[in-house]
Design a protein around this motif. Structure first.
Motif, PDB file in Angstrom:
ATOM      1  N   SER A   1      -2.624   0.810  -2.033  1.00  0.00           N
ATOM      2  CA  SER A   1      -2.111  -0.099  -2.133  1.00  0.00           C
ATOM      3  C   SER A   1      -0.474  -0.405  -2.829  1.00  0.00           C
ATOM      4  O   SER A   1      -1.033   0.130  -3.758  1.00  0.00           O
ATOM      5  CB  SER A   1      -2.835  -1.323  -2.442  1.00  0.00           C
ATOM      6  OG  SER A   1      -4.093  -0.711  -3.419  1.00  0.00           O
TER       7      SER A   1
ATOM      8  N   GLN B   1       3.409  -8.097   2.378  1.00  0.00           N
ATOM      9  CA  GLN B   1       2.519  -6.539   2.312  1.00  0.00           C
ATOM     10  C   GLN B   1       3.129  -5.155   2.561  1.00  0.00           C
ATOM     11  O   GLN B   1       3.719  -5.541   3.845  1.00  0.00           O
ATOM     12  CB  GLN B   1       0.882  -6.810   2.801  1.00  0.00           C
ATOM     13  CG  GLN B   1       0.011  -5.564   2.195  1.00  0.00           C
ATOM     14  CD  GLN B   1      -1.069  -5.523   3.622  1.00  0.00           C
ATOM     15  OE1 GLN B   1      -1.330  -5.986   4.314  1.00  0.00           O
ATOM     16  NE2 GLN B   1      -1.874  -5.497   2.731  1.00  0.00           N
TER      17      GLN B   1
ATOM     18  N   ASN C   1       1.052  -7.563  -2.099  1.00  0.00           N
ATOM     19  CA  ASN C   1       0.115  -7.794  -1.684  1.00  0.00           C
ATOM     20  C   ASN C   1       0.080  -9.136  -1.797  1.00  0.00           C
ATOM     21  O   ASN C   1      -0.956  -9.750  -2.861  1.00  0.00           O
ATOM     22  CB  ASN C   1      -1.345  -7.368  -1.340  1.00  0.00           C
ATOM     23  CG  ASN C   1      -2.083  -8.368  -0.350  1.00  0.00           C
ATOM     24  OD1 ASN C   1      -1.676  -8.997   0.350  1.00  0.00           O
ATOM     25  ND2 ASN C   1      -3.811  -7.710  -0.030  1.00  0.00           N
TER      26      ASN C   1
END
Length: 267
Positions: A187, A154, A190
Motif C-alpha cells: 500500500s 489510490q 490513498n
C-alpha cells in the motif's frame, strides 16, 4: 442515491486489489522476550568461554534468520504511468503508458501491467527480500460540475514474484494454485476528500517505505504461503524474478503522473 452509487463504485474498485504484503513485524509478547533475553544473559555468564555460542532465537532478537548477516544490495526497478482525460494526440501513436480517465464524476479503476522487472540469481539472499519503495507522484483534482464532489486517488505497486519452487504449490487458505508465482501489493497512496465547484487542487507525494518484515521472508513463506522449511530455504537458493505493475483508482482526477521506484536488499 448518488451517495449509494459512490459507495458501490468504491467497493467495486477495491475488489480487484491483490493480497497486500504484510511487511509489518509483530514482536513476541514482551514477557516472553524479556524472559528469553535474561535466560540468554544468564547462560552467557555461566558458560564455558570455550563453548560454542548458540544462535539467538526469534524470542530474543525478533528476526533470528537474518540476525548478524551483512546486507546485500540486490538491484532496483522503476515503473511509470500517467492518467489523462484524453490520451489521444492527433498524428501520434497512442502511448501505452497513458491511462485514459472516465468522464467525471465516474470512477476509473486502472492497471499498468508489467512496467519493470529484475531477475535475481540464486543465492542472492539467504532469508529476506527487503524493499525501499519510493513514489514520486503528482495528481490534479478538478471539479467542473455545479456541485461539490468527493474525490479519491489510490495508487500502489504490485509485485509478481516468480520462482520454480512455487510450481505445483497452492495457497493453503484458498487452494488456488500459485502457478509458479505469488502476487502482492505494498500500500502506498490513498487520499480522498471533497472538492467544490470550479476548484482545482494539486497534490504531490514523495516518501519512502522501508523494509520491516520484508516483502518476502523465509518465515512469511512458511506462515503465510504454506511452504515447508525446506521449500522456503530452496526459494532463496533459486533465481527469483520480480515484476512491477501499478494499480489504483481515481475519481475527480484531471491528470496524474505516477512513478514508483523500488530498491531491493537482502541478507
Amino acid at each position: 442515491m448518488k451517495a449509494r452509487t459512490l459507495i458501490l463504485a468504491l467497493a467495486a474498485s477495491l475488489t480487484a486489489a491483490p493480497v497486500l504484503a504484510d511487511d509489518t513485524f509483530r514482536s513476541p509478547p514482551v514477557n516472553d522476550a524479556l524472559a528469553a533475553g535474561r535466560a540468554a544473559m544468564k547462560s552467557a555468564r555461566l558458560a564455558d568461554p570455550a563453548a560454542t555460542k548458540a544462535a539467538p532465537t526469534a524470542a530474543e532478537v525478533g528476526d533470528a534468520d537474518s540476525f548478524g548477516r551483512k546486507m546485500n544490495w540486490l538491484g532496483l526497478l522503476s515503473g511509470f504511468t500517467y492518467l489523462q482525460t484524453d490520451c489521444v494526440i492527433p498524428g501520434e501513436p497512442l502511448d501505452p503508458r497513458c491511462i485514459q480517465l472516465n468522464p467525471a464524476p465516474a470512477f476509473t479503476s486502472f492497471e499498468a501491467p508489467d512496467l519493470a522487472a529484475i531477475t535475481l540469481p540464486g543465492k542472492s539472499t539467504d532469508s529476506l527480500l527487503c524493499h525501499w519503495q519510493t513514489p514520486i507522484v503528482s495528481v490534479g483534482f478538478a471539479n467542473f460540475t455545479a456541485a461539490p464532489e468527493q474525490y479519491r486517488f489510490q495508487a500502489f505497486p504490485v509485485y509478481r514474484i516468480e520462482s520454480e519452487v512455487l510450481d505445483g504449490l497452492s495457497d493453503p487458505f484458498s487452494g488456488t494454485p500459485y502457478n509458479g508465482a505469488i502476487e502482492l501489493g505494498l500500500s502506498a497512496i490513498n487520499v480522498s476528500g471533497s472538492i467544490g465547484p470550479g476548484e482545482y487542487n494539486v497534490e504531490q507525494f514523495t516518501f519512502t517505505r522501508m523494509c520491516i518484515g520484508g516483502l518476502v521472508s523465509k518465515q512469511s513463506l512458511i506462515n503465510s504461503y504454506g511452504l515447508t522449511e525446506a521449500q522456503a530455504k530452496q526459494f532463496f537458493k533459486k533465481p527469483i524474478t520480480i515484476t512491477m505493475s501499478i494499480r489504483g483508482n481515481a475519481r475527480m482526477v484531471d491528470a496524474a503522473n505516477i512513478n514508483f521506484g523500488t530498491r531491493f536488499a537482502g541478507d
